[in-house]
Structures are given as structure tokens and as C-alpha cells.
Design a protein around this motif. Structure first.
Motif, PDB file in Angstrom:
ATOM      1  N   GLN A 276      34.885  54.056  66.121  1.00  0.00           N
ATOM      2  CA  GLN A 276      34.963  53.705  67.587  1.00  0.00           C
ATOM      3  C   GLN A 276      36.360  52.663  67.909  1.00  0.00           C
ATOM      4  O   GLN A 276      36.973  52.894  68.732  1.00  0.00           O
ATOM      5  CB  GLN A 276      33.901  53.413  68.226  1.00  0.00           C
ATOM      6  CG  GLN A 276      32.967  54.611  68.197  1.00  0.00           C
ATOM      7  CD  GLN A 276      31.674  54.280  68.948  1.00  0.00           C
ATOM      8  OE1 GLN A 276      31.604  54.236  70.168  1.00  0.00           O
ATOM      9  NE2 GLN A 276      30.589  54.005  68.089  1.00  0.00           N
TER      10      GLN A 276
ATOM     11  N   GLY B 158      39.030  58.368  70.976  1.00  0.00           N
ATOM     12  CA  GLY B 158      38.274  59.337  69.955  1.00  0.00           C
ATOM     13  C   GLY B 158      38.855  60.201  69.238  1.00  0.00           C
ATOM     14  O   GLY B 158      40.253  59.968  68.876  1.00  0.00           O
TER      15      GLY B 158
ATOM     16  N   LYS C 235      39.021  67.109  69.526  1.00  0.00           N
ATOM     17  CA  LYS C 235      38.013  67.763  70.356  1.00  0.00           C
ATOM     18  C   LYS C 235      37.879  69.134  69.818  1.00  0.00           C
ATOM     19  O   LYS C 235      37.123  70.043  70.158  1.00  0.00           O
ATOM     20  CB  LYS C 235      38.161  67.520  71.660  1.00  0.00           C
ATOM     21  CG  LYS C 235      38.021  66.125  72.312  1.00  0.00           C
ATOM     22  CD  LYS C 235      37.001  65.566  72.000  1.00  0.00           C
ATOM     23  CE  LYS C 235      37.118  64.115  72.868  1.00  0.00           C
ATOM     24  NZ  LYS C 235      37.140  63.049  71.861  1.00  0.00           N
TER      25      LYS C 235
ATOM     26  N   PHE D  58      32.310  62.234  71.024  1.00  0.00           N
ATOM     27  CA  PHE D  58      33.445  61.213  70.606  1.00  0.00           C
ATOM     28  C   PHE D  58      34.514  61.943  69.823  1.00  0.00           C
ATOM     29  O   PHE D  58      35.644  61.502  70.146  1.00  0.00           O
ATOM     30  CB  PHE D  58      32.904  59.885  69.849  1.00  0.00           C
ATOM     31  CG  PHE D  58      33.872  58.961  69.727  1.00  0.00           C
ATOM     32  CD1 PHE D  58      34.105  58.112  70.850  1.00  0.00           C
ATOM     33  CD2 PHE D  58      34.805  58.662  68.640  1.00  0.00           C
ATOM     34  CE1 PHE D  58      35.110  57.158  70.746  1.00  0.00           C
ATOM     35  CE2 PHE D  58      35.673  57.784  68.501  1.00  0.00           C
ATOM     36  CZ  PHE D  58      35.859  56.916  69.634  1.00  0.00           C
ATOM     37  N   GLY D  59      34.257  62.823  68.929  1.00  0.00           N
ATOM     38  CA  GLY D  59      35.376  63.706  68.273  1.00  0.00           C
ATOM     39  C   GLY D  59      34.641  64.197  66.927  1.00  0.00           C
ATOM     40  O   GLY D  59      33.822  63.833  66.463  1.00  0.00           O
TER      41      GLY D  59
END
Length: 192
Positions: free
Chosen positions: A34, A40, A43, A179-180
Motif C-alpha cells: 500500500q 492501488g 483492477k 485494492f488491486g
């Protein structure tokens, strides 16, 4: 030959031929990810963001003759027919930040493992008590355990891409959010 001695030899031979399960726990440093990726990760689960070896380490069971425990690369001692189980967790034990490993894909080396499959088991377990001490524990009949596992099909060196999703706690909504998706490339050597 004494029948008890013969029975003991047969039992020892049978036990030596039983498949061994090696559990490999992957611990992901989600705080570091993070901090280093403030926007991030990807996706798109099919195109995860690549990360280096400084964000995770592996710890394996059945480590007789194995090396690399506590690093991002591992040498395990296993025989054909043994089972290797991978599981990933955040340094928070998936409490505020959680990781779910979703793909183990070979990209180089020998075909050491068969196909990886996701396995979920429900089995008895223990939970700590609430209060000053976690003891006495509470025995529960059903806890859920998850692994990504494969059979060892030969010894050798195999390079993998291990993909995982990272979820973090959104304090405003008190909900976990993606977050990813991330991927890294450990080397796993199986010695037989």
C-alpha cells in the motif's frame, strides 16, 4: 522369519509410500504494498500488477532437507505423489488487509507440479476465548480452511507467477474493498 518382524517391515514400507503433504504459507506485507503503490494495483485479475520479492515470504512445513523458509524462494524436499498446499495471508492474518491467492501459473523450468486447484475444507478447530487470556480455548465443530494445491509429478526447478487479490478495509464504509490484483514470481525447487 518372525511374523511380527515381517508385519513391522510391511507396515514401515507402507508408511514410507504414503504421500506427504507440505504446507507452504505465504505471508504478504500488505502495508509495504500500500505504501509503494498508493493508487492501488490493477483492477483486472487477468493483468495483475507485478511486484518484487521484497513484499512476501514463504514458510513451509515438512522442512527436513528443505531450505529458503522465510524467503521469497523455496527449496522443498518432496517425492512424486506428494501434495503441496499453498495458502496466502496478510501480515494482519487477513483482518484489516486480506489477500486471496487466485492463480499459480508456470512460466519456466520443469513441470514439477500437476494442475493447481482450489480446495476448501471444513474441519474441527479451536478458537481463543475472549477476555484477559485466550485460554481456555473454545472447540468448534466447523472451521473453514482453504488451500491451493497440486501433486508433485517430478523433481526439478519450476518458476511460477503467483497472483493474489489484495483487499483493504475502507474505514469510511467499514467494508473491505479491492485494492488491486498483484503477481510475483517465486522459484520453487523440489528435491526428491
Amino acid at each position: 522369519m518372525d511374523s511380527n518382524l515381517k508385519n513391522a517391515e510391511v507396515l514401515e514400507a507402507a508408511l514410507n509410500n504414503v504421500a506427504q503433504i507440505t504446507n507452504i504459507q505465504i505471508i504478504i506485507d500488505t502495508d509495504k504494498i500500500q505504501n509503494d503503490f498508493p493508487n492501488g494495483g490493477s483492477k483486472d485479475s487477468a493483468n495483475p500488477t507485478g511486484i518484487g520479492h521484497q513484499y512476501q515470504y514463504m514458510v513451509g512445513s515438512n522442512l527436513t532437507g528443505s531450505t529458503g523458509s522465510g524467503t521469497a524462494d523455496l527449496v522443498i524436499n518432496a517425492l512424486v505423489g506428494d501434495v503441496v498446499r499453498f495458502n496466502a495471508v496478510s501480515e494482519y492474518d487477513n483482518f484489516n488487509s486480506a489477500v486471496i491467492m487466485y492463480n499459480v501459473q508456470k512460466f519456466g523450468g520443469s513441470n514439477v507440479f500437476g494442475d493447481f486447484t482450489s480446495k476448501v475444507f471444513t474441519a474441527p478447530g479451536v478458537q481463543p476465548s475472549v477476555g484477559v487470556s485466550p485460554l481456555p480455548v473454545q472447540f468448534v465443530n466447523t472451521m473453514t480452511y482453504w488451500f491451493y494445491q497440486a501433486d508433485v509429478i517430478t523433481s526439478g526447478t519450476e518458476q511460477y507467477n503467483i497472483s493474489f487479490a489484495l483487499y483493504t478495509l475502507d474505514r469510511a464504509s467499514a467494508a473491505m474493498k479491492l485494492f488491486g490484483y498483484f503477481v510475483w514470481d517465486p522459484t520453487i525447487i523440489v528435491k526428491g
